[in-house]
Scaffold this motif. Structure first.
Motif, PDB file in Angstrom:
ATOM      1  N   LEU A  16       0.831  -1.201   0.000  1.00 29.14           N
ATOM      2  CA  LEU A  16       0.000   0.000   0.000  1.00 29.14           C
ATOM      3  C   LEU A  16       0.865   1.250   0.000  1.00 29.14           C
ATOM      4  CD1 LEU A  16      -2.295  -0.903   3.039  1.00 29.14           C
ATOM      5  CD2 LEU A  16      -2.938  -1.104   0.645  1.00 29.14           C
ATOM      6  N   ALA A  17       0.288   2.338  -0.462  1.00 33.15           N
ATOM      7  CA  ALA A  17       0.866   3.662  -0.261  1.00 33.15           C
ATOM      8  C   ALA A  17      -0.228   4.486   0.395  1.00 33.15           C
ATOM      9  CB  ALA A  17       1.288   4.283  -1.582  1.00 33.15           C
ATOM     10  N   ILE A  18       0.125   5.212   1.455  1.00 25.22           N
ATOM     11  CA  ILE A  18      -0.869   6.033   2.139  1.00 25.22           C
ATOM     12  C   ILE A  18      -0.303   7.418   2.431  1.00 25.22           C
ATOM     13  CG2 ILE A  18      -2.040   4.047   3.182  1.00 25.22           C
ATOM     14  CD1 ILE A  18      -0.764   4.834   5.866  1.00 25.22           C
ATOM     15  N   VAL A  19      -1.204   8.379   2.546  1.00 32.62           N
ATOM     16  CA  VAL A  19      -0.886   9.713   3.040  1.00 32.62           C
ATOM     17  C   VAL A  19      -1.832   9.950   4.207  1.00 32.62           C
ATOM     18  CG1 VAL A  19      -0.757  12.180   2.556  1.00 32.62           C
ATOM     19  CG2 VAL A  19      -0.245  10.529   0.741  1.00 32.62           C
ATOM     20  N   LEU A  65      -2.054  -2.267  -5.747  1.00 39.20           N
ATOM     21  CA  LEU A  65      -1.304  -3.518  -5.698  1.00 39.20           C
ATOM     22  C   LEU A  65      -1.914  -4.499  -4.707  1.00 39.20           C
ATOM     23  CD1 LEU A  65       2.331  -2.145  -6.022  1.00 39.20           C
ATOM     24  CD2 LEU A  65       0.746  -2.858  -7.807  1.00 39.20           C
ATOM     25  N   ALA A  66      -2.546  -3.999  -3.662  1.00 35.50           N
ATOM     26  CA  ALA A  66      -3.238  -4.881  -2.719  1.00 35.50           C
ATOM     27  C   ALA A  66      -4.393  -5.590  -3.411  1.00 35.50           C
ATOM     28  CB  ALA A  66      -3.740  -4.088  -1.517  1.00 35.50           C
ATOM     29  N   LEU A  67      -4.963  -4.946  -4.418  1.00 32.81           N
ATOM     30  CA  LEU A  67      -6.054  -5.536  -5.194  1.00 32.81           C
ATOM     31  C   LEU A  67      -5.535  -6.346  -6.376  1.00 32.81           C
ATOM     32  CD1 LEU A  67      -8.404  -2.419  -5.210  1.00 32.81           C
ATOM     33  CD2 LEU A  67      -8.703  -4.518  -3.872  1.00 32.81           C
ATOM     34  N   GLU A  68      -4.205  -6.483  -6.447  1.00 31.40           N
ATOM     35  CA  GLU A  68      -3.528  -7.217  -7.522  1.00 31.40           C
ATOM     36  C   GLU A  68      -3.850  -6.626  -8.889  1.00 31.40           C
ATOM     37  OE1 GLU A  68      -4.196 -11.407  -6.928  1.00 31.40           O
ATOM     38  OE2 GLU A  68      -3.194 -11.354  -4.985  1.00 31.40           O
ATOM     39  N   TRP A  96      -0.688  -0.230 -10.871  1.00 33.79           N
ATOM     40  CA  TRP A  96      -0.656   1.006 -10.111  1.00 33.79           C
ATOM     41  C   TRP A  96      -1.713   1.962 -10.641  1.00 33.79           C
ATOM     42  CZ3 TRP A  96       2.211   5.787 -11.673  1.00 33.79           C
ATOM     43  CH2 TRP A  96       2.137   6.773 -10.687  1.00 33.79           C
ATOM     44  N   SER A  97      -2.348   2.687  -9.763  1.00 29.07           N
ATOM     45  CA  SER A  97      -3.456   3.584 -10.103  1.00 29.07           C
ATOM     46  C   SER A  97      -3.031   4.772 -10.965  1.00 29.07           C
ATOM     47  CB  SER A  97      -4.095   4.129  -8.828  1.00 29.07           C
ATOM     48  OG  SER A  97      -3.195   5.029  -8.192  1.00 29.07           O
ATOM     49  N   GLY A  98      -1.764   5.141 -10.893  1.00 34.66           N
ATOM     50  CA  GLY A  98      -1.292   6.332 -11.588  1.00 34.66           C
ATOM     51  C   GLY A  98      -1.430   7.598 -10.750  1.00 34.66           C
ATOM     52  N   LYS A  99      -1.949   7.483  -9.537  1.00 30.79           N
ATOM     53  CA  LYS A  99      -2.116   8.639  -8.656  1.00 30.79           C
ATOM     54  C   LYS A  99      -0.886   8.745  -7.761  1.00 30.79           C
ATOM     55  CE  LYS A  99      -6.393   9.110 -10.070  1.00 30.79           C
ATOM     56  NZ  LYS A  99      -6.672   9.990 -11.180  1.00 30.79           N
ATOM     57  N   ASN A 151       5.118  -2.478   2.545  1.00 36.77           N
ATOM     58  CA  ASN A 151       5.194  -3.827   1.993  1.00 36.77           C
ATOM     59  C   ASN A 151       5.513  -3.881   0.498  1.00 36.77           C
ATOM     60  OD1 ASN A 151       4.436  -4.826   4.591  1.00 36.77           O
ATOM     61  ND2 ASN A 151       2.359  -4.191   4.105  1.00 36.77           N
ATOM     62  N   GLY A 152       6.459  -3.064   0.088  1.00 36.71           N
ATOM     63  CA  GLY A 152       6.958  -3.137  -1.291  1.00 36.71           C
ATOM     64  C   GLY A 152       6.098  -2.470  -2.332  1.00 36.71           C
ATOM     65  N   PHE A 153       5.209  -1.570  -1.952  1.00 36.90           N
ATOM     66  CA  PHE A 153       4.400  -0.846  -2.938  1.00 36.90           C
ATOM     67  C   PHE A 153       5.332  -0.060  -3.850  1.00 36.90           C
ATOM     68  CE2 PHE A 153       2.121   2.719  -4.660  1.00 36.90           C
ATOM     69  CZ  PHE A 153       0.875   2.204  -4.975  1.00 36.90           C
ATOM     70  N   LYS A 154       5.109  -0.154  -5.150  1.00 34.07           N
ATOM     71  CA  LYS A 154       5.929   0.583  -6.131  1.00 34.07           C
ATOM     72  C   LYS A 154       5.043   1.229  -7.168  1.00 34.07           C
ATOM     73  CE  LYS A 154      10.009  -2.326  -5.956  1.00 34.07           C
ATOM     74  NZ  LYS A 154      10.679  -2.457  -5.011  1.00 34.07           N
ATOM     75  N   GLN A 155       5.339   2.495  -7.460  1.00 31.68           N
ATOM     76  CA  GLN A 155       4.673   3.177  -8.558  1.00 31.68           C
ATOM     77  C   GLN A 155       5.332   2.714  -9.847  1.00 31.68           C
ATOM     78  OE1 GLN A 155       3.411   7.282  -6.399  1.00 31.68           O
ATOM     79  NE2 GLN A 155       5.274   7.371  -7.532  1.00 31.68           N
ATOM     80  N   ALA A 156       4.526   2.476 -10.854  1.00 33.17           N
ATOM     81  CA  ALA A 156       5.069   2.007 -12.137  1.00 33.17           C
ATOM     82  C   ALA A 156       5.700   3.134 -12.910  1.00 33.17           C
ATOM     83  CB  ALA A 156       3.965   1.366 -12.969  1.00 33.17           C
TER      84      ALA A 156
END
Length: 121
Positions: free
Chosen positions: A75-78, A90-93, A96-99, A116-121
């Motif tokens: 996940l990525a959170i603010v 990515l949690a939803l497999e 990346w949302s692009g946001k 947990n390894g979230f990466k923006q494409a």
């Protein structure tokens, strides 16, 4: 917790949309609902995989943030004083949302966290 306090979910969503662009009206239902864990929040989406959560208190926000911190999902959170924006792509497999949530944190304030390894494409 840095970042502004928003008076409503609509105000929080508007601030996020000004940075990363969201459709004028949400087209998807909330993705994750911390109400199931006893937390109270209002929810909106930005795109189909980014969720904006608004809380009436910083304590409720802190409890919900802990749910995210405890997950093993990428996940990525603010986090702000009474709001959270979470990219659940990515949690939803899904792709990346692009946001760019890092940009959200930089422009409107808040703390950006990658889990947990979230990466923006």
């Amino acid at each position: 917790m840095p970042g502004p306090t928003f008076a409503s979910l609509a105000e929080a969503r508007e601030a996020v949309a000004a940075v990363v662009g969201c459709e004028s009206e949400p087209t998807a239902r909330p993705i994750v609902n911390p109400d199931l864990a006893g937390f109270t929040a209002e929810y909106a989406v930005c795109g189909s995989r980014v969720q904006i959560e608004w809380f009436s208190s910083s304590d409720a926000r802190a409890d919900a943030a802990q749910v995210y911190m405890d997950t093993s999902q990428p996940l990525a959170i603010v986090e702000g004083e009474n709001w959270i924006v979470a990219d659940l792509s990515l949690a939803l497999e899904e792709n990346w949302s692009g946001k760019d949530l890092d940009k959200v944190a930089q422009e409107i304030g808040g703390t950006y966290t990658v889990l947990n390894g979230f990466k923006q494409a």
